[in-house]
Scaffold this active site. Structure first.
Site, mmCIF file in Angstrom:
data_model
loop_
_atom_site.group_PDB
_atom_site.id
_atom_site.type_symbol
_atom_site.label_atom_id
_atom_site.label_comp_id
_atom_site.label_asym_id
_atom_site.label_seq_id
_atom_site.Cartn_x
_atom_site.Cartn_y
_atom_site.Cartn_z
ATOM 1 N N ASP A 1 3.332 28.263 -28.216
ATOM 2 C CA ASP A 1 2.627 29.293 -27.446
ATOM 3 C C ASP A 1 3.288 30.632 -27.758
ATOM 4 O O ASP A 1 4.397 30.904 -27.274
ATOM 5 C CB ASP A 1 2.726 29.003 -25.944
ATOM 6 C CG ASP A 1 1.980 27.737 -25.520
ATOM 7 O OD1 ASP A 1 1.872 26.803 -26.344
ATOM 8 O OD2 ASP A 1 1.544 27.669 -24.359
ATOM 9 N N LYS B 1 -4.620 32.137 -24.410
ATOM 10 C CA LYS B 1 -3.915 31.832 -23.163
ATOM 11 C C LYS B 1 -3.712 33.108 -22.365
ATOM 12 O O LYS B 1 -3.412 34.164 -22.935
ATOM 13 C CB LYS B 1 -2.575 31.171 -23.493
ATOM 14 C CG LYS B 1 -1.666 30.894 -22.321
ATOM 15 C CD LYS B 1 -0.371 30.222 -22.796
ATOM 16 C CE LYS B 1 0.660 30.116 -21.690
ATOM 17 N NZ LYS B 1 1.932 29.516 -22.157
ATOM 18 N N LYS C 1 -6.453 28.422 -22.339
ATOM 19 C CA LYS C 1 -5.385 27.935 -21.463
ATOM 20 C C LYS C 1 -5.136 28.944 -20.353
ATOM 21 O O LYS C 1 -4.913 30.128 -20.612
ATOM 22 C CB LYS C 1 -4.102 27.694 -22.254
ATOM 23 C CG LYS C 1 -2.913 27.259 -21.383
ATOM 24 C CD LYS C 1 -1.696 26.923 -22.216
ATOM 25 C CE LYS C 1 -0.479 26.660 -21.338
ATOM 26 N NZ LYS C 1 0.714 26.313 -22.134
#
EC number: 4.1.2.4
Length: 233
Positions: free
Chosen positions: A90, A155, A194
């Site tokens: 990430d 995300k 996400k």
């Protein structure tokens, strides 16, 4: 009802969390069956060993939490994490470059991390820190750049973004239903979304899934699995 626990990336990212915290978190994650456990890069090797033989993936963060490290540093960090066993990374976008509209720099930064992760058959999620972005147009542009670079997910947040109010008090930022809907609409079906930051309960988690999230970043996994409210990163 969607089994949201299976969508969770359980976060063990607080600066003070130790190897013992990772050990207990891995036991929890194996028990309840989350998607992954997201640990600091220095804990990837430990998490990989503890999760061996389970369905839970080791994941980690790159350029965390502010995204301002150089692209070369992010690439090196990605290679090192994947060599230690990370299957998902990430990465935080270069927020300063995004706010300045330096889109070529932002795009190249994302693409370099995606390419490094792919060398190890790992996927990349791109963190925007949506609570610090000025408008929807910036979020949409980041979605477009992330998809063009080959990211698997976009995300919302690190869980460590803060804004200062008029009184000087800091307020944490995180995922919102509006941002999840916006990001879902800005990406093709090839890119997942996400939600992370402020997801403290089963109700929170279900709201994000209903809005279009297919992965959830939280440290409140035990509470969510029990259908309760709890602390979240």
């Amino acid at each position: 009802m969607t089994n949201v626990v299976k969508l969770i990336d359980h976060a063990v990212l607080h600066p003070t969390q130790t190897s013992a915290d990772v050990e207990s978190a891995c036991a929890l994650c194996r028990e309840v069956g989350v998607a992954s456990i997201c640990v600091k890069p220095s804990h990837v090797a430990l998490a990989t060993r503890l999760l061996a033989g389970s369905s839970v993936l080791p994941s980690t963060v790159i350029g965390f939490p502010h995204g301002g490290t150089s692209t070369a540093a992010k690439v090196a960090e990605t290679h090192a994490a994947c060599q230690d066993g990370a299957r998902e990374v990430d990465m935080v976008v270069n927020l300063g470059a995004a706010l300045a509209g330096e889109w070529s720099l932002v795009a190249d930064d994302i693409a370099a991390v995606v390419a490094a992760a792919r060398e190890h058959r790992a996927i990349t999620k791109v963190i925007f820190e949506t609570g610090l972005l000025p408008d929807d147009a910036t979020k949409i542009k980041l979605c477009e750049l992330s998809e063009a670079a080959g990211a698997a997910f976009v995300k919302t947040s690190t869980g460590f973004g803060f804004v200062k109010g008029d009184s000087g008090a800091l307020t944490s930022t995180g995922a919102t239903v509006a941002d999840i809907r916006l990001m879902r609409g800005a990406c093709s079906p090839a890119v997942q979304v996400k939600a992370s930051g402020g997801i403290r309960s089963l109700e929170d988690a279900l709201a994000m899934v209903e809005a279009g999230a297919t992965r959830l970043g939280t440290s409140a996994t035990a509470a969510i699995a029990a259908g309760k409210s709890g602390a979240s990163y």
